[in-house]
Design a protein around this motif. Structure first.
Motif, PDB file in Angstrom:
ATOM      1  N   ALA A 114      17.230  -0.557   3.412  1.00 54.93           N
ATOM      2  CA  ALA A 114      15.888  -1.641   3.543  1.00 54.93           C
ATOM      3  C   ALA A 114      15.711  -1.888   2.557  1.00 54.93           C
ATOM      4  CB  ALA A 114      15.027  -0.601   4.339  1.00 54.93           C
ATOM      5  N   ARG A 115      15.366  -1.131   1.410  1.00 51.68           N
ATOM      6  CA  ARG A 115      15.198  -1.212   0.020  1.00 51.68           C
ATOM      7  C   ARG A 115      15.987  -2.773  -0.212  1.00 51.68           C
ATOM      8  NH1 ARG A 115      13.767   3.507  -4.247  1.00 51.68           N
ATOM      9  NH2 ARG A 115      16.123   3.050  -4.391  1.00 51.68           N
ATOM     10  N   ASP A 116      17.024  -1.871  -0.386  1.00 53.01           N
ATOM     11  CA  ASP A 116      18.124  -3.057  -0.857  1.00 53.01           C
ATOM     12  C   ASP A 116      17.770  -4.377  -0.579  1.00 53.01           C
ATOM     13  OD1 ASP A 116      18.770  -1.043  -2.841  1.00 53.01           O
ATOM     14  OD2 ASP A 116      20.220  -0.479  -1.831  1.00 53.01           O
ATOM     15  N   ALA A 117      17.725  -4.881   0.917  1.00 54.13           N
ATOM     16  CA  ALA A 117      17.000  -5.556   1.475  1.00 54.13           C
ATOM     17  C   ALA A 117      15.682  -6.272   1.239  1.00 54.13           C
ATOM     18  CB  ALA A 117      17.426  -5.282   2.999  1.00 54.13           C
ATOM     19  N   GLY A 118      15.347  -5.614   0.520  1.00 53.44           N
ATOM     20  CA  GLY A 118      13.886  -5.887   0.283  1.00 53.44           C
ATOM     21  C   GLY A 118      12.978  -5.385   1.193  1.00 53.44           C
ATOM     22  N   GLN A 119      12.612  -4.752   2.471  1.00 51.17           N
ATOM     23  CA  GLN A 119      11.856  -4.636   3.258  1.00 51.17           C
ATOM     24  C   GLN A 119      10.886  -3.476   2.975  1.00 51.17           C
ATOM     25  OE1 GLN A 119      15.117  -3.326   6.178  1.00 51.17           O
ATOM     26  NE2 GLN A 119      14.406  -4.883   7.557  1.00 51.17           N
ATOM     27  N   ILE A 120      11.211  -2.356   1.741  1.00 49.21           N
ATOM     28  CA  ILE A 120      10.508  -1.630   0.738  1.00 49.21           C
ATOM     29  C   ILE A 120      10.182  -2.151  -0.264  1.00 49.21           C
ATOM     30  CG2 ILE A 120      10.104   0.991   0.408  1.00 49.21           C
ATOM     31  CD1 ILE A 120      11.443   1.060   3.002  1.00 49.21           C
ATOM     32  N   PRO A 121       9.022  -1.743  -0.866  1.00 46.19           N
ATOM     33  CA  PRO A 121       9.231  -2.630  -2.665  1.00 46.19           C
ATOM     34  C   PRO A 121       9.831  -1.826  -2.955  1.00 46.19           C
ATOM     35  CG  PRO A 121       7.195  -2.595  -1.428  1.00 46.19           C
ATOM     36  CD  PRO A 121       7.899  -2.088  -0.359  1.00 46.19           C
ATOM     37  N   PRO A 122      10.872  -1.863  -4.793  1.00 47.48           N
ATOM     38  CA  PRO A 122      11.741  -1.193  -5.280  1.00 47.48           C
ATOM     39  C   PRO A 122      10.878  -0.112  -5.613  1.00 47.48           C
ATOM     40  CG  PRO A 122      11.017  -3.187  -6.581  1.00 47.48           C
ATOM     41  CD  PRO A 122      10.307  -2.802  -5.169  1.00 47.48           C
ATOM     42  N   ASP A 123       9.450   0.133  -6.027  1.00 38.83           N
ATOM     43  CA  ASP A 123       9.236   1.127  -6.702  1.00 38.83           C
ATOM     44  C   ASP A 123       8.264   2.128  -5.203  1.00 38.83           C
ATOM     45  OD1 ASP A 123       6.722  -0.042  -5.662  1.00 38.83           O
ATOM     46  OD2 ASP A 123       5.007   1.116  -7.263  1.00 38.83           O
ATOM     47  N   VAL A 124       8.920   2.372  -4.205  1.00 38.61           N
ATOM     48  CA  VAL A 124       7.820   2.479  -2.774  1.00 38.61           C
ATOM     49  C   VAL A 124       9.682   3.991  -2.793  1.00 38.61           C
ATOM     50  CG1 VAL A 124       8.091   2.898  -0.563  1.00 38.61           C
ATOM     51  CG2 VAL A 124       6.960   1.613  -2.081  1.00 38.61           C
ATOM     52  N   ARG A 125       9.168   5.486  -2.706  1.00 36.10           N
ATOM     53  CA  ARG A 125      10.055   6.174  -2.390  1.00 36.10           C
ATOM     54  C   ARG A 125      10.203   7.239  -1.066  1.00 36.10           C
ATOM     55  NH1 ARG A 125       8.150  10.654  -7.270  1.00 36.10           N
ATOM     56  NH2 ARG A 125       9.955  10.950  -7.807  1.00 36.10           N
ATOM     57  N   PHE A 126      11.745   7.174  -0.858  1.00 42.08           N
ATOM     58  CA  PHE A 126      12.263   7.939  -0.250  1.00 42.08           C
ATOM     59  C   PHE A 126      11.233   9.439   0.408  1.00 42.08           C
ATOM     60  CE2 PHE A 126      14.583  10.364   2.196  1.00 42.08           C
ATOM     61  CZ  PHE A 126      14.829  10.211   4.112  1.00 42.08           C
ATOM     62  N   GLN A 127      10.573   9.965   1.733  1.00 47.02           N
ATOM     63  CA  GLN A 127       9.947  10.602   1.536  1.00 47.02           C
ATOM     64  C   GLN A 127      10.330  11.477   3.016  1.00 47.02           C
ATOM     65  OE1 GLN A 127       5.582  10.176   2.930  1.00 47.02           O
ATOM     66  NE2 GLN A 127       5.793  11.970   4.841  1.00 47.02           N
ATOM     67  N   VAL A 128      10.410  12.983   2.488  1.00 48.38           N
ATOM     68  CA  VAL A 128      10.970  13.725   3.364  1.00 48.38           C
ATOM     69  C   VAL A 128       9.664  15.226   4.207  1.00 48.38           C
ATOM     70  CG1 VAL A 128      12.808  15.644   4.332  1.00 48.38           C
ATOM     71  CG2 VAL A 128      13.549  14.262   2.442  1.00 48.38           C
TER      72      VAL A 128
ATOM     73  N   TYR B  69       0.693  -1.322  -0.347  1.00 52.62           N
ATOM     74  CA  TYR B  69      -0.395  -0.243   0.227  1.00 52.62           C
ATOM     75  C   TYR B  69       0.748   1.415   0.311  1.00 52.62           C
ATOM     76  CZ  TYR B  69      -3.282  -3.750   1.345  1.00 52.62           C
ATOM     77  OH  TYR B  69      -4.076  -4.842   1.381  1.00 52.62           O
ATOM     78  N   LEU B  70       2.313   0.977  -0.110  1.00 51.63           N
ATOM     79  CA  LEU B  70       2.639   2.154   0.034  1.00 51.63           C
ATOM     80  C   LEU B  70       3.490   2.627  -1.209  1.00 51.63           C
ATOM     81  CD1 LEU B  70       5.380   0.191   2.810  1.00 51.63           C
ATOM     82  CD2 LEU B  70       3.765   2.382   2.504  1.00 51.63           C
ATOM     83  N   LYS B  71       2.784   3.996  -1.690  1.00 52.64           N
ATOM     84  CA  LYS B  71       3.997   5.097  -2.553  1.00 52.64           C
ATOM     85  C   LYS B  71       5.426   5.631  -1.888  1.00 52.64           C
ATOM     86  CE  LYS B  71       0.401   6.188  -4.748  1.00 52.64           C
ATOM     87  NZ  LYS B  71      -0.377   7.375  -6.045  1.00 52.64           N
ATOM     88  N   ARG B  72       5.685   6.052  -0.780  1.00 51.41           N
ATOM     89  CA  ARG B  72       6.230   7.059  -0.493  1.00 51.41           C
ATOM     90  C   ARG B  72       6.473   6.426   1.567  1.00 51.41           C
ATOM     91  NH1 ARG B  72       2.336  10.079  -0.393  1.00 51.41           N
ATOM     92  NH2 ARG B  72       2.371  10.523  -2.841  1.00 51.41           N
ATOM     93  N   VAL B  73       7.658   6.812   1.834  1.00 54.19           N
ATOM     94  CA  VAL B  73       7.796   6.352   3.692  1.00 54.19           C
ATOM     95  C   VAL B  73       8.690   7.332   3.981  1.00 54.19           C
ATOM     96  CG1 VAL B  73       9.542   4.258   2.701  1.00 54.19           C
ATOM     97  CG2 VAL B  73       8.411   4.557   4.878  1.00 54.19           C
ATOM     98  N   PRO B  74       8.440   7.505   5.053  1.00 56.58           N
ATOM     99  CA  PRO B  74       9.034   8.576   5.498  1.00 56.58           C
ATOM    100  C   PRO B  74      10.098   7.750   7.306  1.00 56.58           C
ATOM    101  CG  PRO B  74       7.337   8.538   7.232  1.00 56.58           C
ATOM    102  CD  PRO B  74       7.035   7.820   5.791  1.00 56.58           C
ATOM    103  N   ASP B  75      10.917   8.393   7.523  1.00 57.61           N
ATOM    104  CA  ASP B  75      12.359   7.760   8.280  1.00 57.61           C
ATOM    105  C   ASP B  75      11.201   7.382  10.094  1.00 57.61           C
ATOM    106  OD1 ASP B  75      12.523  10.439   8.912  1.00 57.61           O
ATOM    107  OD2 ASP B  75      14.656  10.738   9.469  1.00 57.61           O
ATOM    108  N   GLY B  76      10.428   8.162   9.920  1.00 54.48           N
ATOM    109  CA  GLY B  76       9.568   8.328  11.074  1.00 54.48           C
ATOM    110  C   GLY B  76       9.966   9.578  12.070  1.00 54.48           C
ATOM    111  N   GLU B  77      11.170   9.820  11.691  1.00 52.18           N
ATOM    112  CA  GLU B  77      11.401  11.162  12.557  1.00 52.18           C
ATOM    113  C   GLU B  77      11.790  10.797  14.274  1.00 52.18           C
ATOM    114  OE1 GLU B  77       7.710  13.907  12.621  1.00 52.18           O
ATOM    115  OE2 GLU B  77       8.935  14.982  10.496  1.00 52.18           O
ATOM    116  N   PRO B  78      12.441  10.060  13.912  1.00 50.24           N
ATOM    117  CA  PRO B  78      13.409   9.629  15.313  1.00 50.24           C
ATOM    118  C   PRO B  78      13.909  10.543  16.352  1.00 50.24           C
ATOM    119  CG  PRO B  78      14.860   8.636  13.862  1.00 50.24           C
ATOM    120  CD  PRO B  78      13.577   9.650  12.934  1.00 50.24           C
TER     121      PRO B  78
END
Length: 182
Positions: free
Chosen positions: A100-114, A29-38
């Motif tokens: 994470a994307r290279d390890a397959g945790q995130i699908p290849p078409d998902v973008r990084f969200q700032v 269900y992802l198009k983009r994902v943020p780092d979670g603001e840790p």
């Protein structure tokens, strides 16, 4: 298919944990994902309070940490902010995202969200009126410099803000209606 949109903060301690958890539970269900603001960014804009307080052109009103005002004798056009920290945080988080994307945790078409707040969202709660309106342009210029640095460091085809692609000529990141946050 419905999409999931994460605004920014995720109650996990590291970007690696965020990417693993979001990828595990929401990948289709992802198009983009943020780092979670840790870490220090966990409380949204509160981590900008020390940035504002460190500026010698601003002074506290009374004894508390906030609100702030223009320091005595400072004209609004003299006010300048250096680094706000958004680029400094985005760059290593993007590298975590790629791993994470290279390890397959995130699908290849998902973008990084700032995820960035508007300058208004930072200045208004921490600065008193009418000074806040005079402080806002300098903070906005600093935020635009942060966006410029982020755009230079993260390839356009990889990045998104919470509205759309990050563009050097369009720092708001306008996008099509199907990409907009709902």
């Amino acid at each position: 298919m419905a999409n999931v949109h994460f605004v920014g903060s995720v109650a996990l301690d590291t970007p690696e944990e965020v990417f693993a958890a979001i990828g595990q539970h929401c990948a289709p269900y992802l198009k983009r994902v943020p780092d979670g603001e840790p870490g220090g960014r966990r409380l949204w804009i509160s981590w900008q309070m020390p940035v504002l307080r460190a500026n010698p052109s601003l002074a506290p009103v009374g004894e508390g940490l906030v609100p702030l005002k223009l320091a005595d004798g400072v004209a609004p056009e003299q006010l300048h902010f250096g680094e706000l920290g958004y680029y400094r945080e985005a760059r290593p988080s993007y590298e975590d995202f790629l791993r994470a994307r290279d390890a397959g945790q995130i699908p290849p078409d998902v973008r990084f969200q700032v995820s960035l707040p508007t300058p208004l969202a930072v200045v208004m709660p921490f600065c008193r009126q009418p000074d806040a309106q005079q402080i806002l342009p300098a903070y906005e210029r600093a935020m635009l410099r942060e966006v410029e640095r982020i755009c230079a460091a993260i390839p356009h085809h990889e990045s998104r803000d919470s509205v759309g692609p990050l563009h050097r000529n369009d720092p708001v990141g306008r996008s099509s209606a199907d990409d907009a946050a709902v």
